[in-house]
Design an enzyme around this catalytic site. Structure first.
Site, PDB file in Angstrom:
ATOM      1  N   ASP A   1      -4.911  10.004  -3.820  1.00  0.00           N
ATOM      2  CA  ASP A   1      -3.540   9.829  -3.118  1.00  0.00           C
ATOM      3  C   ASP A   1      -3.639   9.628  -1.516  1.00  0.00           C
ATOM      4  O   ASP A   1      -4.123  10.906  -1.071  1.00  0.00           O
ATOM      5  CB  ASP A   1      -2.826  11.002  -3.510  1.00  0.00           C
TER       6      ASP A   1
ATOM      7  N   GLU B   1       0.662   6.223  -3.556  1.00  0.00           N
ATOM      8  CA  GLU B   1       2.059   6.643  -3.537  1.00  0.00           C
ATOM      9  C   GLU B   1       2.650   7.840  -2.794  1.00  0.00           C
ATOM     10  O   GLU B   1       3.923   7.891  -3.051  1.00  0.00           O
ATOM     11  CB  GLU B   1       2.157   6.976  -5.313  1.00  0.00           C
ATOM     12  N   ASN B   2       1.829   8.381  -1.681  1.00  0.00           N
ATOM     13  CA  ASN B   2       2.370   9.292  -0.983  1.00  0.00           C
ATOM     14  C   ASN B   2       2.210   9.047   0.520  1.00  0.00           C
ATOM     15  O   ASN B   2       2.165   9.737   1.328  1.00  0.00           O
ATOM     16  CB  ASN B   2       1.660  10.700  -1.198  1.00  0.00           C
TER      17      ASN B   2
ATOM     18  N   ASN C   1       4.837   8.421  -9.688  1.00  0.00           N
ATOM     19  CA  ASN C   1       6.056   8.931  -9.629  1.00  0.00           C
ATOM     20  C   ASN C   1       7.060   8.663  -8.690  1.00  0.00           C
ATOM     21  O   ASN C   1       8.030   8.819  -8.891  1.00  0.00           O
ATOM     22  CB  ASN C   1       6.200  10.445 -10.118  1.00  0.00           C
ATOM     23  N   HIS C   2       6.399   8.462  -7.425  1.00  0.00           N
ATOM     24  CA  HIS C   2       7.010   8.169  -6.427  1.00  0.00           C
ATOM     25  C   HIS C   2       7.267   6.733  -5.955  1.00  0.00           C
ATOM     26  O   HIS C   2       7.425   6.201  -4.864  1.00  0.00           O
ATOM     27  CB  HIS C   2       6.633   8.839  -4.979  1.00  0.00           C
TER      28      HIS C   2
ATOM     29  N   HIS D   1      -1.683   8.883 -13.540  1.00  0.00           N
ATOM     30  CA  HIS D   1      -0.987   9.681 -12.549  1.00  0.00           C
ATOM     31  C   HIS D   1      -0.187  10.624 -13.385  1.00  0.00           C
ATOM     32  O   HIS D   1       0.744  10.264 -13.585  1.00  0.00           O
ATOM     33  CB  HIS D   1      -0.144   8.856 -11.614  1.00  0.00           C
TER      34      HIS D   1
ATOM     35  N   HIS E   1      -2.544  12.499  -8.784  1.00  0.00           N
ATOM     36  CA  HIS E   1      -1.405  13.062  -8.471  1.00  0.00           C
ATOM     37  C   HIS E   1      -1.380  14.472  -8.153  1.00  0.00           C
ATOM     38  O   HIS E   1      -0.796  15.235  -7.296  1.00  0.00           O
ATOM     39  CB  HIS E   1      -0.554  12.950  -9.860  1.00  0.00           C
TER      40      HIS E   1
ATOM     41  N   HIS F   1      -3.538  16.080  -6.433  1.00  0.00           N
ATOM     42  CA  HIS F   1      -4.430  16.181  -5.001  1.00  0.00           C
ATOM     43  C   HIS F   1      -5.561  17.198  -5.012  1.00  0.00           C
ATOM     44  O   HIS F   1      -5.946  17.328  -3.766  1.00  0.00           O
ATOM     45  CB  HIS F   1      -3.191  16.736  -3.712  1.00  0.00           C
TER      46      HIS F   1
END
Length: 258
Positions: free
Chosen positions: A8, A39-40, A67-68, A151, A176, A178
Site C-alpha cells: 500500500d 488505495e492509500n 476499501n478506500h 485486501h 491493507h 500495512h
C-alpha cells in the site's frame, strides 16, 4: 516468470519515493510484471486520477485498490477508462465504476489479475470466496495463470483464502494492514502466498498515519482526521518466482524491502 508486488502506497511523498526507485528495483529483481496497491495514495483516503497516473508512470503494470477505492471523487470515470490498468475489489456491486479483474499479456502468457476485499471487520460486500469461484469459472480458457491481491483486515480470512485457492491461482498476497508478515511460502498445491506484503510509506507513524492523531482517536474515542505521518519512508513488497511452463507453479516467494 517473476512477479513483483508492492504494498500500500501511503501519501504523495510515498509516490515520489516509489517513482525514484521502482524501475531500478524491478530491473535488479528481473521482474516481468509489477503490481502496486494504491488505495492509500491520496493522503490515506483513496486514489486520485493524478496519483494513479503517477504510480503507473513510476513503473507499475497494474494498480490494485481496496476499501478506500472510491475515496476520491474523480476516480470513478478514471476506473472505467483505465480498467485494464487499475482494478478495484471485484466483490463491490456490479454497478460500481471499474472492474475487479484484468487480463494482461506478460511475455506471451495471459495473466489474470484479481482484486478482492475481505469482509471480516470491513465493509459487508459480496462473499469473496464465492466471487473468486465465479470469476475463475466464467473466465476459464481466457487466461493462463492468475494472481490475486486480497485486501483484508483479518489474518484468518487471508490465510483461509490462500488455502482455498491453493493450486488454482499461482499468486495470492494480502494487503491493507500495512505490516509485512513473515509467512511467505509456497503452499502444497504450488500457490505462492504471503498474508500481507506491508506498506510503502512513513515508518515513524502508526502504519503510515500521524501518531498523535491516532493516539487522540484511541484514547478519547473522538473523531479526528488522519493525516500521513512525517519522517523517513520505506517500501515493502514481495517477489513471486513462477515456473516458465504449465501449470506455472510458484517455486519461490521473497519478501522485499526497498
Amino acid at each position: 516468470m517473476r512477479i513483483l508486488t508492492i504494498g500500500d502506497i501511503v501519501g504523495r511523498r510515498s509516490i515520489e519515493y516509489l517513482s525514484a526507485r521502482l524501475r531500478k528495483l524491478s530491473g535488479r529483481l528481473g521482474a516481468d510484471f509489477t503490481v502496486v496497491n494504491g488505495e492509500n495514495a491520496a493522503e490515506i483516503h483513496g486514489l486520485s486520477a493524478r496519483d494513479a497516473e503517477a504510480i503507473l508512470d513510476a513503473g507499475a503494470d497494474i494498480v490494485t485498490l481496496g476499501n478506500h477505492a472510491f475515496g476520491q471523487k474523480d476516480i470513478g470515470t478514471f476506473l472505467d477508462d483505465r480498467c485494464t490498468e487499475i482494478i478495484r475489489p471485484a466483490n463491490y456491486p456490479a454497478l460500481c465504476p471499474g472492474m475487479g479483474y484484468a487480463i494482461r499479456d506478460v511475455n506471451g502468457r495471459r495473466l489474470l489479475c484479481v482484486n478482492l476485499s475481505g469482509t471480516v471487520h470491513l465493509d459487508e460486500l459480496d462473499n469473496p470466496f464465492h466471487v473468486i469461484d465465479r470469476l475463475l469459472d466464467s473466465l476459464k480458457g481466457q487466461y493462463d495463470l492468475a494472481l490475486m491481491d486480497f485486501h483484508a483486515e483479518a489474518t484468518s480470512e487471508k490465510v483461509a483464502m490462500g488455502r482455498y485457492l491453493d493450486g488454482r491461482v499461482q499468486v495470492v498476497f494480502g494487503t491493507h494492514t500495512h505490516v509485512q508478515t513473515a509467512d511467505e511460502q509456497v503452499l502444497p498445491g504450488g500457490t505462492g502466498y504471503i498474508t500481507d506484503i506491508g506498506m510503502t510509506g512513513p515508518v515513524n507513524g502508526v502504519i503510515g498515519t500521524d501518531t498523535q492523531a491516532v493516539l487522540y482517536r484511541m484514547t478519547t474515542k473522538m473523531p479526528t482526521r488522519f493525516n500521513v505521518a512525517d519522517g523517513p519512508i520505506e517500501g515493502r513488497g514481495a517477489l513471486f518466482v513462477l515456473e516458465d511452463a504449465k501449470p506455472y507453479k510458484c517455486v519461490k516467494v521473497e519478501r522485499i524491502t526497498f
